[in-house]
Design an enzyme around this catalytic site. Structure first.
Site, PDB file in Angstrom:
ATOM      1  N   HIS A 174      -0.498  -0.045  12.935  1.00 47.87           N
ATOM      2  CA  HIS A 174      -0.681  -1.266  12.153  1.00 47.87           C
ATOM      3  C   HIS A 174       0.017  -2.615  12.398  1.00 47.87           C
ATOM      4  CE1 HIS A 174      -1.958  -3.794   8.628  1.00 47.87           C
ATOM      5  NE2 HIS A 174      -0.601  -3.996   8.205  1.00 47.87           N
ATOM      6  N   TYR A 191      -0.157   9.379  12.666  1.00 47.64           N
ATOM      7  CA  TYR A 191      -1.355   9.981  11.886  1.00 47.64           C
ATOM      8  C   TYR A 191      -2.687   9.959  12.783  1.00 47.64           C
ATOM      9  CZ  TYR A 191      -1.427   5.180  10.940  1.00 47.64           C
ATOM     10  OH  TYR A 191      -1.557   3.729  11.372  1.00 47.64           O
ATOM     11  N   ARG A 225      -8.271   0.556  16.918  1.00 47.46           N
ATOM     12  CA  ARG A 225      -6.839  -0.227  16.928  1.00 47.46           C
ATOM     13  C   ARG A 225      -6.017   0.665  17.849  1.00 47.46           C
ATOM     14  NH1 ARG A 225      -4.001   0.427  11.487  1.00 47.46           N
ATOM     15  NH2 ARG A 225      -3.172   2.377  12.547  1.00 47.46           N
TER      16      ARG A 225
HETATM   17  C1  LIG Z   1      -3.270  -7.512  -1.596  1.00 45.80           C
HETATM   18  C2  LIG Z   1      -2.771  -6.840  -0.253  1.00 45.80           C
HETATM   19  N1  LIG Z   1      -2.547  -5.554  -0.413  1.00 45.80           N
HETATM   20  C3  LIG Z   1      -2.010  -4.813   1.008  1.00 45.80           C
HETATM   21  C4  LIG Z   1      -1.732  -5.606   1.942  1.00 45.80           C
HETATM   22  C5  LIG Z   1      -1.290  -5.099   3.221  1.00 45.80           C
HETATM   23  N2  LIG Z   1      -2.285  -4.812   4.282  1.00 45.80           N
HETATM   24  C6  LIG Z   1      -2.450  -5.837   5.201  1.00 45.80           C
HETATM   25  S1  LIG Z   1      -3.592  -5.562   6.197  1.00 45.80           S
HETATM   26  C7  LIG Z   1      -3.894  -4.188   5.576  1.00 45.80           C
HETATM   27  C8  LIG Z   1      -5.006  -3.085   6.137  1.00 45.80           C
HETATM   28  C9  LIG Z   1      -5.839  -3.825   6.795  1.00 45.80           C
HETATM   29  O1  LIG Z   1      -6.930  -3.116   7.331  1.00 45.80           O
HETATM   30  P1  LIG Z   1      -8.110  -3.485   7.900  1.00 45.80           P
HETATM   31  O2  LIG Z   1      -8.871  -4.323   6.858  1.00 45.80           O
HETATM   32  O3  LIG Z   1      -9.023  -2.396   8.427  1.00 45.80           O
HETATM   33  O4  LIG Z   1      -7.746  -4.557   9.057  1.00 45.80           O
HETATM   34  P2  LIG Z   1      -6.864  -4.086  10.281  1.00 45.80           P
HETATM   35  O5  LIG Z   1      -5.475  -3.977  10.150  1.00 45.80           O
HETATM   36  O6  LIG Z   1      -7.517  -2.582  10.843  1.00 45.80           O
HETATM   37  O7  LIG Z   1      -7.157  -5.066  11.319  1.00 45.80           O
HETATM   38  C10 LIG Z   1      -3.211  -3.792   4.523  1.00 45.80           C
HETATM   39  C11 LIG Z   1      -3.106  -2.673   3.374  1.00 45.80           C
HETATM   40  C12 LIG Z   1      -2.092  -6.991   1.998  1.00 45.80           C
HETATM   41  N3  LIG Z   1      -1.597  -8.023   2.795  1.00 45.80           N
HETATM   42  N4  LIG Z   1      -2.310  -7.675   0.810  1.00 45.80           N
END
Ligand SMILES: Cc1ncc(C[n+]2csc(CCOP(=O)(O)OP(=O)(O)O)c2C)c(N)n1
Ligand SMILES: [Mg+2]
Length: 433
Positions: A322, A330, A318
Site C-alpha cells: 500500500h 499477504y 498494485r
Molecule cells: C476514511 C478513510 N479510511 C481509511 C483510509 C486509509 N486508506 C487510504 S487508501 C485505502 C485503500 C484504498 O484501496 P483502493 O481504493 O483499492 O486504492 P489503491 O490503494 O489500491 O490504489 C485505505 C484503507 C482513508 N484514507 N480514509
C-alpha cells in the site's frame, strides 16, 4: 396458533412480499420488456484466476487458483495514437517509474518526511489516461497517479520536493505527500482523498464550466476499494443525472490495502456498476497504454460533446505494498509473477521496438539514458532546495482574502444555462444494446 390461521398469514405474507397484493396478476417477462446491456471490453486477455482467503487459527492467508501461467497478450493497436504520441507516452511512463525509484531511494536516505506511495505496475493507466486530456480539461489524481502529474506538466522535481517538504515544492513545504493542485495552468484539483471524495468535486468542476458556457472533460480516479463508498455513488450519480463530462477511471489493482478485490465486491467486473448509473462502462487492460488511451480519448470526446460521464475500469495489479512501510507479504507470489510478466513498460517497449519497429534498439537506449539524465538533474535540484524557514510556517496556509483571486475560467457565468435534457430513451439507445 390454529393451523387455518397460520396458513392464511403465510398467504398474506407471500402476496405482500412481491408488492402486488391479491389482485394484481404477475406479468410474464416478454422479449420486449427484457433488457440487456453491453459493457465494452477492450482487453485481449481475460485473467481467469480467483483469490481465496484461507484461515488457520489466527493466521490469514490468500491463495490463488486458476490459470496463472497464461501467455502474455500483445498490445492492442490504438485507433488514435500515432508513432510520435506512443513514444511520448512511453517516455512519460519511464519518467514515472524512475521518479518513483528515486523517491524510494530518497526515503531510504531519510530525506522524505512521511511515507511514499507507488504506482508501480500502473504507469500505463496514469500516463495514457491523462494524455487524453486537452488544455482546458481538468483532472484530480490520486496518490499513485504520479504519471498523470508528469503528463500535465509537473516535473519530477515537484514530486520529489513535495515528498521532502522542501520550500520549492508546490505547497512550499506545507505537506509531505501529494496534496497539491494547480487551478491556474494545469487545471488540477488537489488529491483530497483516496476514497471517492474527488468524484463530486470534479463533477462540480464540470458543472462550473458548463455554467460558464463550456462542456469540458474532467478526469479522476478511484480504487477497487474506494469505489464502494457512498460518496463515489453520490458523485457519479450526480454527474450522470446532469450529463457532466466526468471520466472516472476505476483502478482495479486487485488490492485495497490488504483486502483482495474478490472480497470487495460481488459483481464480476466493476465496469458493470455503470449500468446502474445509466452511463457507458468500459473495461481496459490497465497495463496496455493503447487501450487505456483509446478508452480515455473516447470518454473525453463524449464529455466535451456534453453527453455525460463514462466509467472505465482499468484492470492491473498494485505491484508494491500500500505504501513503503507495507511489504505486501499477504500477496501470493504467483500473482506478482503473473503481473510482472505484464509489466506495462516492458510490454510497450517491446511493442515499439520489436512489433512496430518505431524505434531501433539504439534509439530506445538513448531515450532511456536521456530520461535517466533528466531524472538525475531533477533529483539534484530537489535536494538543493532548502527546507522552509520556521518563521514562514503560518504563512500561505489560510487564504487571507487578498492573496489570490479565483476568476471564472471559461467565461462569465450564464444564469439560467440549461443543462442537458436528453430523454432517457436516447441515453439507452446510444449506450446499451
Ligand atoms: C476514511 C478513510 N479510511 C481509511 C483510509 C486509509 N486508506 C487510504 S487508501 C485505502 C485503500 C484504498 O484501496 P483502493 O481504493 O483499492 O486504492 P489503491 O490503494 O489500491 O490504489 C485505505 C484503507 C482513508 N484514507 N480514509
Ligand atoms: Mg486497489
Amino acid at each position: 396458533m390454529a393451523k387455518k390461521k397460520k396458513a392464511a398469514l403465510k398467504a398474506r405474507v407471500r402476496h405482500s412480499s412481491n408488492g402486488r397484493g391479491n389482485h394484481a396478476p404477475q406479468s410474464p417477462i416478454t422479449s420486449s420488456s427484457q433488457r440487456t446491456y453491453t459493457i465494452a471490453d477492450y482487453r485481449l486477455e481475460k485473467p481467469t484466476f480467483d483469490i481465496r482467503q484461507v484461515r488457520k487459527g489466527d493466521e490469514v492467508r490468500y491463495e490463488v487458483s486458476g490459470e496463472v501461467n497464461a501467455p502474455v497478450p500483445p498490445i492492442r493497436e490504438s485507433k488514435y495514437l500515432d508513432k510520435k504520441q506512443c513514444i511520448e507516452i512511453y517516455r512519460l511512463m519511464l519518467l514515472n517509474r524512475k521518479t518513483e525509484i528515486a523517491l524510494e531511494n530518497l526515503y531510504k536516505q531519510g530525506k522524505v518526511v512521511g511515507g511514499v506511495y507507488f504506482g508501480l505496475g500502473q504507469e500505463a493507466c496514469s500516463c495514457a489516461s491523462a494524455y487524453a486530456l486537452q488544455k482546458d480539461d481538468w483532472f484530480g489524481p490520486m496518490i499513485r497517479n504520479q504519471g498523470s502529474l508528469l503528463v500535465r506538466g509537473f516535473r519530477a522535481r515537484d514530486i520529489m520536493m513535495q515528498y521532502m517538504a522542501k520550500s520549492g515544492s508546490p505547497t512550499k513545504g506545507r505537506d509531505g505527500t501529494s496534496h497539491f493542485g494547480d487551478i491556474e495552468k494545469r487545471n488540477m484539483v488537489s488529491p483530497i482523498s483516496m476514497l471517492g471524495d474527488l468524484i463530486p468535486v470534479l463533477a462540480g468542476v464540470a458543472l462550473g464550466a458548463r455554467l460558464q458556457g463550456r462542456n469540458i472533460a474532467v478526469m479522476t480516479y478511484i480504487g477497487d476499494g474506494g469505489q464502494s463508498t457512498g460518496v463515489t455513488y453520490e458523485g457519479l450519480n450526480f454527474a450522470a443525472v446532469q450529463d457532466l463530462g466526468l471520466v472516472l477511471f476505476v483502478e482495479n489493482n486487485l488490492w485495497a490495502y490488504s483486502t483482495p478485490a474478490d472480497m470487495q465486491f460481488r459483481v464480476k467486473d466493476l465496469a458493470e456498476r455503470a449500468i446502474g448509473y445509466g452511463i457507458p462502462g468500459v473495461i481496459v487492460d490497465g497495463t496496455d497504454a493503447c487501450q487505456v488511451y483509446d478508452a480515455a480519448h473516447e470518454a473525453c470526446e463524449r464529455a466535451r460533446r456534453g453527453e455525460g460521464p463514462t466509467l472505465i475500469e482499468a484492470k492491473m495489479m498494485r505491484m508494491k505494498g500500500h505504501a513503503i512501510h507495507d511489504a505486501a507479504d499477504y500477496v501470493p507470489k504467483s500473482m506478482f509473477e503473473y503481473w510482472r510478466k505484464r509489466d506495462p513498460i516492458t510490454r510497450f517497449e517491446n511493442y515499439l521496438v520489436n512489433v512496430k519497429k518505431w524505434m531501433t534498439p539504439e534509439e530506445n537506449e538513448n531515450l532511456v539514458a536521456s530520461v535517466e539524465r533528466e531524472l538525475e538533474a531533477e533529483r539534484e535540484f530537489a535536494l538543493a532546495s532548502p527546507l522552509p524557514k520556521p518563521e514562514s510556517a503560518a504563512g500561505g496556509v489560510y487564504c487571507e482574502g487578498d492573496c489570490h483571486e479565483i476568476k471564472p475560467k471559461y467565461g462569465a457565468p450564464k444564469t439560467g444555462t440549461k443543462v442537458s435534457s436528453r430523454p432517457k430513451e436516447t441515453n439507452a439507445a446510444i449506450h446499451f444494446k
